[in-house]
Design a protein around this motif. Sequence first.
Motif, PDB file in Angstrom:
ATOM      1  N   GLU A  66      33.978  38.746  46.391  1.00 17.56           N
ATOM      2  CA  GLU A  66      33.228  39.772  45.663  1.00 17.56           C
ATOM      3  C   GLU A  66      33.205  39.445  44.177  1.00 17.56           C
ATOM      4  OE1 GLU A  66      35.206  43.572  45.757  1.00 17.56           O
ATOM      5  OE2 GLU A  66      37.124  42.739  45.124  1.00 17.56           O
ATOM      6  N   GLU A  67      32.168  39.928  43.524  1.00 15.41           N
ATOM      7  CA  GLU A  67      32.082  39.757  42.076  1.00 15.41           C
ATOM      8  C   GLU A  67      32.755  40.950  41.405  1.00 15.41           C
ATOM      9  OE1 GLU A  67      28.091  39.634  40.490  1.00 15.41           O
ATOM     10  OE2 GLU A  67      28.831  39.684  38.417  1.00 15.41           O
ATOM     11  N   ILE A  68      33.625  40.666  40.459  1.00  8.56           N
ATOM     12  CA  ILE A  68      34.220  41.752  39.668  1.00  8.56           C
ATOM     13  C   ILE A  68      33.329  41.902  38.429  1.00  8.56           C
ATOM     14  CG2 ILE A  68      36.291  42.487  38.390  1.00  8.56           C
ATOM     15  CD1 ILE A  68      36.631  42.353  41.497  1.00  8.56           C
ATOM     16  N   THR A  69      32.769  43.094  38.262  1.00  8.39           N
ATOM     17  CA  THR A  69      31.700  43.213  37.266  1.00  8.39           C
ATOM     18  C   THR A  69      32.143  43.881  35.961  1.00  8.39           C
ATOM     19  OG1 THR A  69      31.027  45.240  38.332  1.00  8.39           O
ATOM     20  CG2 THR A  69      29.819  43.273  38.961  1.00  8.39           C
ATOM     21  N   ALA A 122      33.764  33.480  22.888  1.00  8.56           N
ATOM     22  CA  ALA A 122      32.698  32.525  22.567  1.00  8.56           C
ATOM     23  C   ALA A 122      31.977  32.142  23.841  1.00  8.56           C
ATOM     24  CB  ALA A 122      33.301  31.281  21.921  1.00  8.56           C
ATOM     25  N   PHE A 123      30.704  31.779  23.715  1.00  6.00           N
ATOM     26  CA  PHE A 123      29.938  31.385  24.889  1.00  6.00           C
ATOM     27  C   PHE A 123      29.561  29.906  24.862  1.00  6.00           C
ATOM     28  CE2 PHE A 123      29.538  35.944  24.603  1.00  6.00           C
ATOM     29  CZ  PHE A 123      29.854  36.318  25.891  1.00  6.00           C
ATOM     30  N   PRO A 156      28.152  36.998  33.934  1.00  9.65           N
ATOM     31  CA  PRO A 156      27.787  37.698  32.686  1.00  9.65           C
ATOM     32  C   PRO A 156      28.320  39.128  32.555  1.00  9.65           C
ATOM     33  CG  PRO A 156      25.882  36.589  33.630  1.00  9.65           C
ATOM     34  CD  PRO A 156      26.995  36.407  34.610  1.00  9.65           C
ATOM     35  N   SER A 157      28.306  39.914  33.638  1.00  6.53           N
ATOM     36  CA  SER A 157      28.705  41.315  33.435  1.00  6.53           C
ATOM     37  C   SER A 157      30.192  41.416  33.084  1.00  6.53           C
ATOM     38  CB  SER A 157      28.374  42.162  34.666  1.00  6.53           C
ATOM     39  OG  SER A 157      28.871  41.539  35.813  1.00  6.53           O
ATOM     40  N   LEU A 158      31.013  40.562  33.696  1.00  2.00           N
ATOM     41  CA  LEU A 158      32.439  40.569  33.342  1.00  2.00           C
ATOM     42  C   LEU A 158      32.623  40.053  31.911  1.00  2.00           C
ATOM     43  CD1 LEU A 158      35.418  40.970  33.974  1.00  2.00           C
ATOM     44  CD2 LEU A 158      35.451  38.724  35.064  1.00  2.00           C
ATOM     45  N   ALA A 159      31.891  38.978  31.566  1.00  2.00           N
ATOM     46  CA  ALA A 159      32.001  38.429  30.201  1.00  2.00           C
ATOM     47  C   ALA A 159      31.637  39.504  29.177  1.00  2.00           C
ATOM     48  CB  ALA A 159      31.091  37.211  30.052  1.00  2.00           C
ATOM     49  N   VAL A 198      47.251  41.889  36.702  1.00  2.00           N
ATOM     50  CA  VAL A 198      45.988  41.182  36.950  1.00  2.00           C
ATOM     51  C   VAL A 198      45.967  39.870  36.176  1.00  2.00           C
ATOM     52  CG1 VAL A 198      43.456  41.366  36.880  1.00  2.00           C
ATOM     53  CG2 VAL A 198      44.831  43.436  36.891  1.00  2.00           C
ATOM     54  N   ILE A 199      45.371  38.858  36.793  1.00  2.00           N
ATOM     55  CA  ILE A 199      45.112  37.609  36.061  1.00  2.00           C
ATOM     56  C   ILE A 199      43.607  37.346  36.154  1.00  2.00           C
ATOM     57  CG2 ILE A 199      45.518  35.121  35.956  1.00  2.00           C
ATOM     58  CD1 ILE A 199      48.234  35.648  37.357  1.00  2.00           C
ATOM     59  N   ILE A 200      42.948  37.236  35.013  1.00  2.00           N
ATOM     60  CA  ILE A 200      41.522  36.889  35.004  1.00  2.00           C
ATOM     61  C   ILE A 200      41.413  35.380  34.765  1.00  2.00           C
ATOM     62  CG2 ILE A 200      39.300  37.204  33.839  1.00  2.00           C
ATOM     63  CD1 ILE A 200      40.037  40.068  33.292  1.00  2.00           C
ATOM     64  N   ALA A 201      40.849  34.689  35.751  1.00  2.00           N
ATOM     65  CA  ALA A 201      40.740  33.216  35.684  1.00  2.00           C
ATOM     66  C   ALA A 201      39.333  32.832  36.110  1.00  2.00           C
ATOM     67  CB  ALA A 201      41.789  32.582  36.596  1.00  2.00           C
ATOM     68  N   THR A 202      38.346  33.358  35.395  1.00  2.00           N
ATOM     69  CA  THR A 202      36.965  33.218  35.827  1.00  2.00           C
ATOM     70  C   THR A 202      36.251  32.029  35.185  1.00  2.00           C
ATOM     71  OG1 THR A 202      36.524  34.968  34.236  1.00  2.00           O
ATOM     72  CG2 THR A 202      36.570  35.601  36.542  1.00  2.00           C
ATOM     73  N   GLY A 203      36.959  31.283  34.336  1.00  2.00           N
ATOM     74  CA  GLY A 203      36.479  29.983  33.914  1.00  2.00           C
ATOM     75  C   GLY A 203      35.353  29.975  32.899  1.00  2.00           C
ATOM     76  N   PRO A 204      34.854  28.737  32.620  1.00  2.00           N
ATOM     77  CA  PRO A 204      33.827  28.566  31.589  1.00  2.00           C
ATOM     78  C   PRO A 204      32.502  29.231  31.956  1.00  2.00           C
ATOM     79  CG  PRO A 204      34.192  26.495  32.780  1.00  2.00           C
ATOM     80  CD  PRO A 204      35.250  27.448  33.228  1.00  2.00           C
ATOM     81  N   LEU A 205      32.299  29.500  33.256  1.00  2.00           N
ATOM     82  CA  LEU A 205      31.033  30.098  33.697  1.00  2.00           C
ATOM     83  C   LEU A 205      31.273  31.505  34.236  1.00  2.00           C
ATOM     84  CD1 LEU A 205      29.754  26.857  35.463  1.00  2.00           C
ATOM     85  CD2 LEU A 205      29.221  27.637  33.153  1.00  2.00           C
ATOM     86  N   THR A 206      32.148  32.235  33.592  1.00  2.00           N
ATOM     87  CA  THR A 206      32.416  33.633  33.946  1.00  2.00           C
ATOM     88  C   THR A 206      31.093  34.397  34.102  1.00  2.00           C
ATOM     89  OG1 THR A 206      34.523  33.613  32.791  1.00  2.00           O
ATOM     90  CG2 THR A 206      33.466  35.773  33.015  1.00  2.00           C
TER      91      THR A 206
END
Length: 462
Positions: free
Chosen positions: A120-123, A159-160, A143-146, A133-141
């Motif tokens: 599932e996508e965490i938005t 930064a993007f 968009p809604s989470l970013a 919680v550990i957020i490990a969504t990487g360089p291409l996280t």
Amino acid sequence: LRPIHIVGGGLAGSEAAWQAARHGVPVILHEMRGVRGTEAHKTDGLAELVCSNSFRSDDSEQNAVGLIHAEMRMADSLIMRAADANQVPAGGALAVDRDGFSQAVTEAIEGHPLISVIREEITGLPPEDWDQVIIATGPLTAPSLAEAIAAHTGSDALAFFDAIAPIVHFDSIDMDIAWFQSRYDKPGPGGTGKDYINCPLDRERYEAFIDALLAGDKTEFKEWEGTPYFDGCLPIEVMAERGRETLRHGPMKPMGLTNAHKPDEKPYAVVQLRQDNALGTLYNMVGFQTKLRYGAQVEIFRMIPGLENAEFARLGGLHRNTYLNSPVLLARDLQLKGRSGLRFAGQITGCEGYVESAAIGLLAGRFAAAERLGEPVLLPPDTTAFGALLNHITGGHIVANDEKKRSFQPMNINFGLFPPLPDGALRKPEGHEGRWRGKEKSIAKKRALTERAKVDAAAWLE
Ligand code: FAD
């Protein structure tokens, strides 16, 4: 025990899940692939390698990334275990069969009795009742989470893309040519008026440098096609294309600087380098972000007087990359300041590369598990590759200066991030008398650093 939630089943998230579970803590891993893809991933497998299949050098005696491999193996890393089991021939490098590697990680995670994987996508930011919680969504996280992270941390905190200027090992700069001086001798916050290293160019050398920049081999930048450049982050070769004098009025302006070796000669242009870590072992080339190919960078930057023999801790680049201003936002144990129990791991923390991302995942998984088990969170010693990388990210070694913190850029592990050896630590080869020859000293230094790191990593893991 209540579970730890991990968002993102890439290199870092998979390793974090494994480490927490092997310490007896249940994990729920939320991975969006299967429901939503990224621009670079092609499969639904966990720990997919999006580009090269190499984990770089496996030499743990003379190479910093090889050393981090060794420390991860000592800590029973799943990523290293799967890599070792799926090696393909690559000389001194550790390269893997990417499908076999991802499959091995996926099977180990999905087969672990303490780990559940939810596709599932965490938005948005994780709900408050996920207390670890550990957020490990990487360089291409996604968009809604970013956007949610950016809204929570502040607009300039995420930064993007990265725009990286090359970083040079201090001991490879020729200080008989370069000199220390701040522009107009101004002492910045906490500075001395001698905070920058300056490399002088006369008119002839400047013109030759511009010619080389214009002719230099540029990377194909598909991911940047149509992307406008951002103010203050123009690649130097783009500045040079705008006019031969642009750099002399920008990052190479000579104003307010006097050559300490030749006070009567006014430099035509100056390249400045600024201290990049508190140890003073690394200096970055100010304003020199570039998308020249690596080979061209080395050749062209060694044309600069004082940098003829420069050794680069990292070369310049420009990439799509979502990452936090971690030195400001994260505590040393990777928790977001002001929200306890929420950690970040992997490339989103500002490390770079598969191995480093997995290593930070390993640390985050162990820290979260320790906390869940009511045990103290023990940080790895600075002298280990784990500790050196963690210090780079969380700012332990970064010059305490606001400007620097704002300009935090990702970096691979390298020996410049390690604290120097104590005096007398270098040993000459057996039967060797007199002066060091050739590269002997640099090899002895790397061996001493890696030996110290392995001993200290073993003691920490114990
Ligand atoms: P990832 O491995 O990307 O894992 C993040 C995971 O989070 C993904 O599985 C993603 O699907 C998931 N995710 C994202 N958002 C959400 C969400 N909202 N909810 C749920 N799941 C989510 N490094 C190298 O060492 N060598 C290379 O050759 C190399 N090439 C690269 C090429 C490209 C185009 C890119 C973008 C990066 C490259 N990197 C390379 C860097 C590499 O991606 C990272 O170093 C590494 O994969 C980072 O690990 P990670 O676990 O932080 O992120």
